[in-house]
Scaffold this motif. Structure first.
Motif, PDB file in Angstrom:
ATOM      1  N   TYR A   1     -19.529 -30.982  46.202  1.00 40.41           N
ATOM      2  CA  TYR A   1     -20.102 -32.315  46.423  1.00 40.41           C
ATOM      3  C   TYR A   1     -19.113 -33.434  46.117  1.00 40.41           C
ATOM      4  O   TYR A   1     -19.310 -34.572  46.546  1.00 40.41           O
ATOM      5  CB  TYR A   1     -21.369 -32.497  45.593  1.00 40.41           C
ATOM      6  CG  TYR A   1     -21.180 -32.242  44.113  1.00 40.41           C
ATOM      7  CD1 TYR A   1     -20.640 -33.204  43.277  1.00 40.41           C
ATOM      8  CD2 TYR A   1     -21.555 -31.017  43.553  1.00 40.41           C
ATOM      9  CE1 TYR A   1     -20.463 -32.970  41.922  1.00 40.41           C
ATOM     10  CE2 TYR A   1     -21.384 -30.765  42.204  1.00 40.41           C
ATOM     11  CZ  TYR A   1     -20.838 -31.738  41.388  1.00 40.41           C
ATOM     12  OH  TYR A   1     -20.657 -31.499  40.054  1.00 40.41           O
ATOM     13  N   THR A   2     -18.044 -33.128  45.387  1.00 40.76           N
ATOM     14  CA  THR A   2     -17.051 -34.172  45.087  1.00 40.76           C
ATOM     15  C   THR A   2     -16.361 -34.659  46.360  1.00 40.76           C
ATOM     16  O   THR A   2     -15.794 -35.758  46.380  1.00 40.76           O
ATOM     17  CB  THR A   2     -15.986 -33.661  44.102  1.00 40.76           C
ATOM     18  OG1 THR A   2     -15.344 -32.503  44.651  1.00 40.76           O
ATOM     19  CG2 THR A   2     -16.624 -33.302  42.763  1.00 40.76           C
ATOM     20  N   LYS A  33     -23.435 -35.772  42.924  1.00 42.67           N
ATOM     21  CA  LYS A  33     -22.176 -36.520  42.786  1.00 42.67           C
ATOM     22  C   LYS A  33     -22.362 -37.778  41.949  1.00 42.67           C
ATOM     23  O   LYS A  33     -21.441 -38.203  41.241  1.00 42.67           O
ATOM     24  CB  LYS A  33     -21.639 -36.881  44.172  1.00 42.67           C
ATOM     25  CG  LYS A  33     -20.272 -37.561  44.128  1.00 42.67           C
ATOM     26  CD  LYS A  33     -19.714 -37.809  45.519  1.00 42.67           C
ATOM     27  CE  LYS A  33     -18.333 -38.477  45.438  1.00 42.67           C
ATOM     28  NZ  LYS A  33     -17.751 -38.718  46.787  1.00 42.67           N
ATOM     29  N   TYR A  34     -23.556 -38.365  42.020  1.00 42.92           N
ATOM     30  CA  TYR A  34     -23.828 -39.604  41.283  1.00 42.92           C
ATOM     31  C   TYR A  34     -25.077 -39.424  40.418  1.00 42.92           C
ATOM     32  O   TYR A  34     -26.102 -40.063  40.653  1.00 42.92           O
ATOM     33  CB  TYR A  34     -24.011 -40.767  42.260  1.00 42.92           C
ATOM     34  CG  TYR A  34     -22.793 -41.011  43.118  1.00 42.92           C
ATOM     35  CD1 TYR A  34     -21.660 -41.617  42.585  1.00 42.92           C
ATOM     36  CD2 TYR A  34     -22.779 -40.617  44.448  1.00 42.92           C
ATOM     37  CE1 TYR A  34     -20.539 -41.838  43.361  1.00 42.92           C
ATOM     38  CE2 TYR A  34     -21.653 -40.832  45.239  1.00 42.92           C
ATOM     39  CZ  TYR A  34     -20.534 -41.437  44.687  1.00 42.92           C
ATOM     40  OH  TYR A  34     -19.417 -41.644  45.466  1.00 42.92           O
ATOM     41  N   PRO A  35     -24.993 -38.566  39.395  1.00 45.34           N
ATOM     42  CA  PRO A  35     -26.184 -38.280  38.583  1.00 45.34           C
ATOM     43  C   PRO A  35     -26.657 -39.477  37.758  1.00 45.34           C
ATOM     44  O   PRO A  35     -27.799 -39.503  37.309  1.00 45.34           O
ATOM     45  CB  PRO A  35     -25.706 -37.140  37.659  1.00 45.34           C
ATOM     46  CG  PRO A  35     -24.225 -37.322  37.577  1.00 45.34           C
ATOM     47  CD  PRO A  35     -23.815 -37.817  38.935  1.00 45.34           C
ATOM     48  N   GLY A  65     -29.914 -27.856  40.106  1.00 42.28           N
ATOM     49  CA  GLY A  65     -29.169 -27.046  39.151  1.00 42.28           C
ATOM     50  C   GLY A  65     -28.315 -26.032  39.867  1.00 42.28           C
ATOM     51  O   GLY A  65     -28.443 -25.829  41.076  1.00 42.28           O
ATOM     52  N   ILE A  66     -27.433 -25.369  39.127  1.00 40.19           N
ATOM     53  CA  ILE A  66     -26.474 -24.458  39.764  1.00 40.19           C
ATOM     54  C   ILE A  66     -27.112 -23.146  40.212  1.00 40.19           C
ATOM     55  O   ILE A  66     -26.474 -22.375  40.918  1.00 40.19           O
ATOM     56  CB  ILE A  66     -25.289 -24.169  38.822  1.00 40.19           C
ATOM     57  CG1 ILE A  66     -25.773 -23.530  37.513  1.00 40.19           C
ATOM     58  CG2 ILE A  66     -24.501 -25.430  38.532  1.00 40.19           C
ATOM     59  CD1 ILE A  66     -24.639 -23.064  36.620  1.00 40.19           C
ATOM     60  N   THR A  70     -33.593 -42.138  36.870  1.00 38.61           N
ATOM     61  CA  THR A  70     -34.024 -41.335  35.728  1.00 38.61           C
ATOM     62  C   THR A  70     -34.592 -39.992  36.188  1.00 38.61           C
ATOM     63  O   THR A  70     -35.099 -39.864  37.310  1.00 38.61           O
ATOM     64  CB  THR A  70     -35.078 -42.077  34.895  1.00 38.61           C
ATOM     65  OG1 THR A  70     -36.199 -42.408  35.736  1.00 38.61           O
ATOM     66  CG2 THR A  70     -34.496 -43.370  34.346  1.00 38.61           C
ATOM     67  N   LEU A  71     -34.524 -39.001  35.324  1.00 40.98           N
ATOM     68  CA  LEU A  71     -34.901 -37.632  35.671  1.00 40.98           C
ATOM     69  C   LEU A  71     -36.341 -37.498  36.146  1.00 40.98           C
ATOM     70  O   LEU A  71     -36.626 -36.763  37.089  1.00 40.98           O
ATOM     71  CB  LEU A  71     -34.678 -36.709  34.469  1.00 40.98           C
ATOM     72  CG  LEU A  71     -33.262 -36.177  34.239  1.00 40.98           C
ATOM     73  CD1 LEU A  71     -33.216 -35.368  32.950  1.00 40.98           C
ATOM     74  CD2 LEU A  71     -32.790 -35.336  35.416  1.00 40.98           C
TER      75      LEU A  71
END
Length: 209
Positions: free
Chosen positions: A164-165, A20-22, A122-123, A87-88
């Motif tokens: 997730y929204t 939701k907060y990437p 990921g999806i 960060t990733l």
């Protein structure tokens, strides 16, 4: 070696919070049943805390106190802490995070510290995005964390359907006190999702037989 396992609801809330907060750091608490304490820790739920100003002490203390009271009333307890960095590739756990988990560890033994690997969200999830640590000889060391395939399938569906929204963290609650940080609506969505998955598997089994 002792292990930590995660229920579908707990895992989906953790991953959903990060999704939701990437663009932000996020954190939250891990909940276990009081009747099931031991080396093999089972996380049955999680509570998303913040996505901005993660380590503002007064707000953290309010959240910890409130969540601890509600968990205790349900025969549960705060058994750990999770975080996702901004960060990733950052898999570190910083000093402010240690302040919170050390506070939790003052009251409970065997708690865990979880860092989310953002690259594994990921999806179509094939492996757990959680890096689990437990305390040994005063240091936080990597431990075995288990998430089953059904949970990964449910988490993939949460991301695909953008469920997730609807996830509410404590930040959202503080902005609008009518928002439910217990996330009963989200939990209901996960329950329905798991029911659909079970029905799908049953139908496949009937076809095979």
């Amino acid at each position: 070696m002792s292990k930590v396992s995660f229920s579908t609801l707990a895992y989906c809330k953790i991953v959903g919070h990060a999704a939701k907060y990437p663009h932000c750091e996020v954190n939250g608490l891990l909940i276990a049943e009081s009747s099931n304490k031991g080396d093999n820790l089972i996380i049955v739920d999680s509570v998303p805390l913040f996505h901005q100003c993660l380590h503002v002490s007064p707000m953290s203390e309010i959240a910890l106190t409130q969540i601890d009271q509600i968990a205790s009333s349900c025969n549960m307890y705060i058994a750990g802490y999770y975080l996702a960095n901004e960060t990733l590739d950052d898999l570190s756990h910083d000093k402010p995070a240690h302040k919170i988990i050390d506070k939790i560890a003052e009251y409970e033994s065997g708690v865990c510290l979880v860092v989310i690997n953002n690259r594994l969200i990921g999806i179509n999830q094939k492996e757990s995005a959680l890096i689990v640590h437990r305390q040994e000889e005063g240091k936080w060391k990597r431990h075995n964390g288990q998430v089953d395939n059904g949970t990964l399938e449910a988490a993939s569906a949460v991301l695909q359907q953008q469920l997730y929204t609807n996830l509410i963290d404590f930040d959202n609650h503080l902005d609008n006190l009518s928002k439910d940080w217990l996330n009963l609506e989200f939990a209901s969505s996960i329950e329905k999702l798991c029911g659909q998955e079970n029905e799908k598997k049953l139908a496949i089994n009937e076809l095979i037989s």
